[in-house]
Design a protein around this motif. Sequence first.
Motif, PDB file in Angstrom:
ATOM      1  N   ALA A 167      34.822  64.763  69.867  1.00  0.00           N
ATOM      2  CA  ALA A 167      34.827  65.871  69.760  1.00  0.00           C
ATOM      3  C   ALA A 167      33.636  66.571  69.550  1.00  0.00           C
ATOM      4  N   ILE A 168      32.518  65.500  70.083  1.00  0.00           N
ATOM      5  CA  ILE A 168      31.192  65.324  70.869  1.00  0.00           C
ATOM      6  C   ILE A 168      31.124  65.679  72.790  1.00  0.00           C
ATOM      7  N   ARG A 169      32.620  65.171  73.163  1.00  0.00           N
ATOM      8  CA  ARG A 169      32.787  65.278  74.624  1.00  0.00           C
ATOM      9  C   ARG A 169      33.239  66.811  74.896  1.00  0.00           C
ATOM     10  N   GLU A 170      34.157  67.304  74.271  1.00  0.00           N
ATOM     11  CA  GLU A 170      34.642  68.353  73.893  1.00  0.00           C
ATOM     12  C   GLU A 170      33.290  69.596  73.828  1.00  0.00           C
TER      13      GLU A 170
ATOM     14  N   ASP B 294      26.134  61.896  60.851  1.00  0.00           N
ATOM     15  CA  ASP B 294      25.930  63.415  61.237  1.00  0.00           C
ATOM     16  C   ASP B 294      25.672  63.424  62.349  1.00  0.00           C
ATOM     17  N   LEU B 295      24.567  62.319  63.559  1.00  0.00           N
ATOM     18  CA  LEU B 295      23.536  62.553  64.172  1.00  0.00           C
ATOM     19  C   LEU B 295      24.505  61.937  65.715  1.00  0.00           C
ATOM     20  N   ALA B 296      24.129  62.316  66.630  1.00  0.00           N
ATOM     21  CA  ALA B 296      25.007  61.564  68.036  1.00  0.00           C
ATOM     22  C   ALA B 296      23.444  62.304  68.685  1.00  0.00           C
ATOM     23  N   THR B 297      23.894  60.515  69.848  1.00  0.00           N
ATOM     24  CA  THR B 297      22.857  61.347  71.249  1.00  0.00           C
ATOM     25  C   THR B 297      23.997  61.053  72.654  1.00  0.00           C
ATOM     26  N   CYS B 298      23.767  61.937  73.340  1.00  0.00           N
ATOM     27  CA  CYS B 298      25.008  61.683  74.161  1.00  0.00           C
ATOM     28  C   CYS B 298      23.984  62.382  75.847  1.00  0.00           C
ATOM     29  N   ASP B 299      24.058  61.185  76.579  1.00  0.00           N
ATOM     30  CA  ASP B 299      24.331  61.070  77.737  1.00  0.00           C
ATOM     31  C   ASP B 299      24.711  61.706  78.916  1.00  0.00           C
TER      32      ASP B 299
ATOM     33  N   LEU C 160      22.862  65.784  68.885  1.00  0.00           N
ATOM     34  CA  LEU C 160      23.399  66.821  68.470  1.00  0.00           C
ATOM     35  C   LEU C 160      24.058  66.333  67.110  1.00  0.00           C
ATOM     36  N   ARG C 161      24.697  67.059  66.103  1.00  0.00           N
ATOM     37  CA  ARG C 161      24.756  67.303  64.827  1.00  0.00           C
ATOM     38  C   ARG C 161      25.951  67.714  64.919  1.00  0.00           C
ATOM     39  N   ARG C 162      26.505  67.098  63.339  1.00  0.00           N
ATOM     40  CA  ARG C 162      27.961  67.421  62.970  1.00  0.00           C
ATOM     41  C   ARG C 162      27.285  68.830  62.302  1.00  0.00           C
TER      42      ARG C 162
ATOM     43  N   ALA D  20      29.767  71.629  60.328  1.00  0.00           N
ATOM     44  CA  ALA D  20      31.388  72.176  59.763  1.00  0.00           C
ATOM     45  C   ALA D  20      31.893  71.480  60.152  1.00  0.00           C
ATOM     46  N   ASP D  21      33.157  71.808  61.556  1.00  0.00           N
ATOM     47  CA  ASP D  21      34.005  70.788  61.960  1.00  0.00           C
ATOM     48  C   ASP D  21      33.526  70.977  63.282  1.00  0.00           C
ATOM     49  N   ARG D  22      32.387  70.974  63.755  1.00  0.00           N
ATOM     50  CA  ARG D  22      32.275  70.741  65.278  1.00  0.00           C
ATOM     51  C   ARG D  22      31.168  70.025  65.576  1.00  0.00           C
ATOM     52  N   TRP D  23      30.663  70.261  66.659  1.00  0.00           N
ATOM     53  CA  TRP D  23      29.122  69.591  66.716  1.00  0.00           C
ATOM     54  C   TRP D  23      28.518  69.903  68.244  1.00  0.00           C
ATOM     55  N   VAL D  24      27.037  70.249  67.344  1.00  0.00           N
ATOM     56  CA  VAL D  24      26.774  71.168  68.570  1.00  0.00           C
ATOM     57  C   VAL D  24      25.237  70.228  68.321  1.00  0.00           C
ATOM     58  N   ILE D  25      24.942  71.058  69.599  1.00  0.00           N
ATOM     59  CA  ILE D  25      23.225  70.255  70.550  1.00  0.00           C
ATOM     60  C   ILE D  25      22.362  71.000  70.085  1.00  0.00           C
ATOM     61  N   TYR D  26      21.663  70.129  69.407  1.00  0.00           N
ATOM     62  CA  TYR D  26      20.072  70.678  68.485  1.00  0.00           C
ATOM     63  C   TYR D  26      19.160  70.360  69.387  1.00  0.00           C
TER      64      TYR D  26
END
Length: 162
Positions: free
Chosen positions: A26-29, A99-104, A133-135, A137-143
Amino acid sequence: MSGCHSTHTKWEYVMTDSAIALDKLAIRETIEDYLNFLDAKDWDGIASCFSDDAKSWYNLEPQVLEGGRGVADFLRRRISHYGSTDHALSNLHIVVDGDLATCDSRLTASLLYLGTEGSAQIAVRAIWYRDKLRRSADRWVIYERRHEPQWQYDVPSHPLRL
């Protein structure tokens, strides 16, 4: 389960691994959606990839872009004059923590500059995105985003030979 010091069953580990894999997908998406919206110059789509309170820095500039709309408006001013763009994702590394993530992510951007009297130039640029990113609702968004150009070269453009 040798070497494991937990009371979790094998099924619980599989579920956890599956949930993490789905989160990473989902993050990749989200990252791919952003790149597709960028190449389509879909400014609302770009804004939708970010939280309303997002903070972003582009091109190592000190200016802080606020929210997805701030990013979309900045990019509209910067790239709307290009004939076309292509942002090709090469690789990414995602770490999920609840509910948090990092993406390089690394990508190559090809940007067509239209000059005067039919001349054109293509800039090919390597970019490193460092996102948080953080979750939502139903998707991940960049904060939080840091957009860091790595290198670039320019070449003349030629008409397509089909």
